[in-house]
Design an enzyme around this catalytic site. Structure first.
Site, PDB file in Angstrom:
ATOM      1  N   HIS A   1      70.623  70.453  32.602  1.00  0.00           N
ATOM      2  CA  HIS A   1      70.377  69.324  31.706  1.00  0.00           C
ATOM      3  C   HIS A   1      70.751  69.680  30.274  1.00  0.00           C
ATOM      4  O   HIS A   1      70.852  70.858  29.917  1.00  0.00           O
ATOM      5  CB  HIS A   1      68.891  68.940  31.746  1.00  0.00           C
ATOM      6  CG  HIS A   1      68.017  70.009  31.175  1.00  0.00           C
ATOM      7  ND1 HIS A   1      67.559  71.066  31.915  1.00  0.00           N
ATOM      8  CD2 HIS A   1      67.563  70.207  29.916  1.00  0.00           C
ATOM      9  CE1 HIS A   1      66.845  71.867  31.143  1.00  0.00           C
ATOM     10  NE2 HIS A   1      66.831  71.373  29.921  1.00  0.00           N
TER      11      HIS A   1
ATOM     12  N   THR B   1      69.054  69.027  26.790  1.00  0.00           N
ATOM     13  CA  THR B   1      67.831  68.557  26.135  1.00  0.00           C
ATOM     14  C   THR B   1      68.196  67.695  24.921  1.00  0.00           C
ATOM     15  O   THR B   1      69.044  68.088  24.119  1.00  0.00           O
ATOM     16  CB  THR B   1      66.982  69.749  25.656  1.00  0.00           C
ATOM     17  OG1 THR B   1      66.702  70.603  26.771  1.00  0.00           O
ATOM     18  CG2 THR B   1      65.674  69.301  25.017  1.00  0.00           C
TER      19      THR B   1
ATOM     20  N   HIS C   1      73.873  71.106  24.192  1.00  0.00           N
ATOM     21  CA  HIS C   1      74.337  72.136  25.132  1.00  0.00           C
ATOM     22  C   HIS C   1      73.581  72.042  26.447  1.00  0.00           C
ATOM     23  O   HIS C   1      72.524  71.390  26.528  1.00  0.00           O
ATOM     24  CB  HIS C   1      74.102  73.525  24.537  1.00  0.00           C
ATOM     25  CG  HIS C   1      72.636  73.848  24.460  1.00  0.00           C
ATOM     26  ND1 HIS C   1      71.841  73.406  23.419  1.00  0.00           N
ATOM     27  CD2 HIS C   1      71.810  74.510  25.305  1.00  0.00           C
ATOM     28  CE1 HIS C   1      70.610  73.789  23.635  1.00  0.00           C
ATOM     29  NE2 HIS C   1      70.546  74.456  24.777  1.00  0.00           N
TER      30      HIS C   1
ATOM     31  N   THR D   1      71.960  74.820  29.080  1.00  0.00           N
ATOM     32  CA  THR D   1      71.677  76.230  29.359  1.00  0.00           C
ATOM     33  C   THR D   1      72.089  76.532  30.797  1.00  0.00           C
ATOM     34  O   THR D   1      71.632  75.866  31.726  1.00  0.00           O
ATOM     35  CB  THR D   1      70.172  76.526  29.187  1.00  0.00           C
ATOM     36  OG1 THR D   1      69.816  76.284  27.827  1.00  0.00           O
ATOM     37  CG2 THR D   1      69.843  77.972  29.542  1.00  0.00           C
TER      38      THR D   1
HETATM   39  P1  A2P Z   1      67.390  74.401  26.369  1.00  0.00           P
HETATM   40  O1  A2P Z   1      67.465  72.946  26.071  1.00  0.00           O
HETATM   41  O2  A2P Z   1      68.193  75.221  25.458  1.00  0.00           O
HETATM   42  O3  A2P Z   1      67.748  74.716  27.785  1.00  0.00           O
HETATM   43  P2  A2P Z   1      60.792  75.705  28.612  1.00  0.00           P
HETATM   44  O4  A2P Z   1      61.117  75.868  30.076  1.00  0.00           O
HETATM   45  O5  A2P Z   1      60.979  76.959  27.805  1.00  0.00           O
HETATM   46  O6  A2P Z   1      59.497  75.026  28.382  1.00  0.00           O
HETATM   47  O7  A2P Z   1      61.898  74.706  28.049  1.00  0.00           O
HETATM   48  C1  A2P Z   1      62.184  73.500  28.666  1.00  0.00           C
HETATM   49  C2  A2P Z   1      63.463  72.947  28.061  1.00  0.00           C
HETATM   50  O8  A2P Z   1      63.263  72.575  26.709  1.00  0.00           O
HETATM   51  C3  A2P Z   1      64.599  73.923  28.065  1.00  0.00           C
HETATM   52  O9  A2P Z   1      65.731  73.218  28.495  1.00  0.00           O
HETATM   53  C4  A2P Z   1      64.681  74.441  26.650  1.00  0.00           C
HETATM   54  O10 A2P Z   1      65.864  74.900  26.121  1.00  0.00           O
HETATM   55  C5  A2P Z   1      64.124  73.294  25.849  1.00  0.00           C
HETATM   56  N1  A2P Z   1      63.350  73.814  24.722  1.00  0.00           N
HETATM   57  C6  A2P Z   1      62.281  74.649  24.782  1.00  0.00           C
HETATM   58  N2  A2P Z   1      61.780  74.868  23.552  1.00  0.00           N
HETATM   59  C7  A2P Z   1      62.539  74.162  22.682  1.00  0.00           C
HETATM   60  C8  A2P Z   1      62.537  73.986  21.259  1.00  0.00           C
HETATM   61  N3  A2P Z   1      61.630  74.569  20.466  1.00  0.00           N
HETATM   62  N4  A2P Z   1      63.496  73.188  20.716  1.00  0.00           N
HETATM   63  C9  A2P Z   1      64.409  72.588  21.485  1.00  0.00           C
HETATM   64  N5  A2P Z   1      64.478  72.722  22.830  1.00  0.00           N
HETATM   65  C10 A2P Z   1      63.554  73.488  23.423  1.00  0.00           C
END
Ligand code: A2P
Length: 218
Positions: A70, A72, A149, A151
């Site tokens: 996904h 975000t 992006h 991940t």
């Molecule tokens: P990303 O979008 O880079 O993949 P987690 O599993 O750590 O709770 O994170 C869930 C999703 O939210 C992941 O996709 C993660 O990164 C994104 N995410 C986590 N923390 C943040 C943050 N502080 N700011 C933006 N995106 C975040």
């Protein structure tokens, strides 16, 4: 109150449909497989190993977090993140919730911490992009949407939130005028090295991925 907080998700984002997911995973596996065989990569291997090891298997090095692929848009942390409530109240977010989109993946990047795909957002997609997503970047002048992006994997003990930080870092270098070292033209696109283990593959043909705008409660 707690009920109100419960009603906000962990995050909103575009979730790739299964066909696109396979295509993206295959392309990134191809890239990692090729990258760690290149002499240019081996030359900078200590960026990844910290030691004088001769090899690293990038496919092993990065663990995919097992989540759906996904992009975000807004990390809400169940309402605890700054701007989460405002985001949910945005009429565009409500209107477009559950709609289908086509994401354009324009580059893949690898650092010692993360591997990801850069997403180039359209004007319509930018309507769903939070105003503060790029604020962490040291160079404050990156255009909105720069951080977008997917991940694809994280090194051991690295959280996925790092992927966006790594992408912003590469884009900030570009904006400062660092053009990186053009390593070679690969079948997938042109590979550039930005130092400190930062590799960018600009795709010859962007990958077009159908995706649904939705949210995850985690
Ligand atoms: P990303 O979008 O880079 O993949 P987690 O599993 O750590 O709770 O994170 C869930 C999703 O939210 C992941 O996709 C993660 O990164 C994104 N995410 C986590 N923390 C943040 C943050 N502080 N700011 C933006 N995106 C975040």
């Amino acid at each position: 109150g707690p009920l109100e907080e419960m009603s906000l998700p962990l995050f909103f984002g575009w979730f790739l449909l299964s066909s696109a997911r396979d295509k993206v995973r295959c392309t990134s596996m191809d890239f990692l497989k090729t990258l760690d065989t290149l002499d240019a990569f081996k030359k900078h291997l200590s960026d990844f190993t910290g030691k004088a090891e001769k090899e690293v298997d990038l496919e092993q090095y990065f663990q995919s977090k097992g989540t759906l692929l996904h992009c975000t848009t807004k990390f809400c942390n169940y309402g605890k993140a700054e701007g989460a409530k405002e985001y949910v109240q945005n009429p565009t977010v409500k209107d477009l919730y559950g709609s289908a989109f086509e994401l354009s993946l324009s580059a893949l990047f690898v650092t010692p911490r993360t591997v990801g795909a850069r997403v180039s957002l359209t004007e319509e997609q930018l309507l769903l992009w939070p105003a503060d997503a790029e604020k962490e970047s040291e160079s404050a002048s990156l255009p909105r949407g720069s951080r977008a992006h997917i991940t694809l994997g994280c090194a051991e003990n690295v959280e996925p939130v790092q992927t966006g930080v790594d992408l912003l870092e590469i884009l900030a270098l570009q904006q400062e005028g660092q053009r990186g070292e053009l390593i070679e033209e690969m079948e997938l696109g042109s590979l550039t090295y930005y130092g400190e283990g930062r590799w960018l593959l600009t795709l010859r043909e962007p990958i077009c991925s159908p995706a649904c705008f939705s949210s995850v409660y985690g």
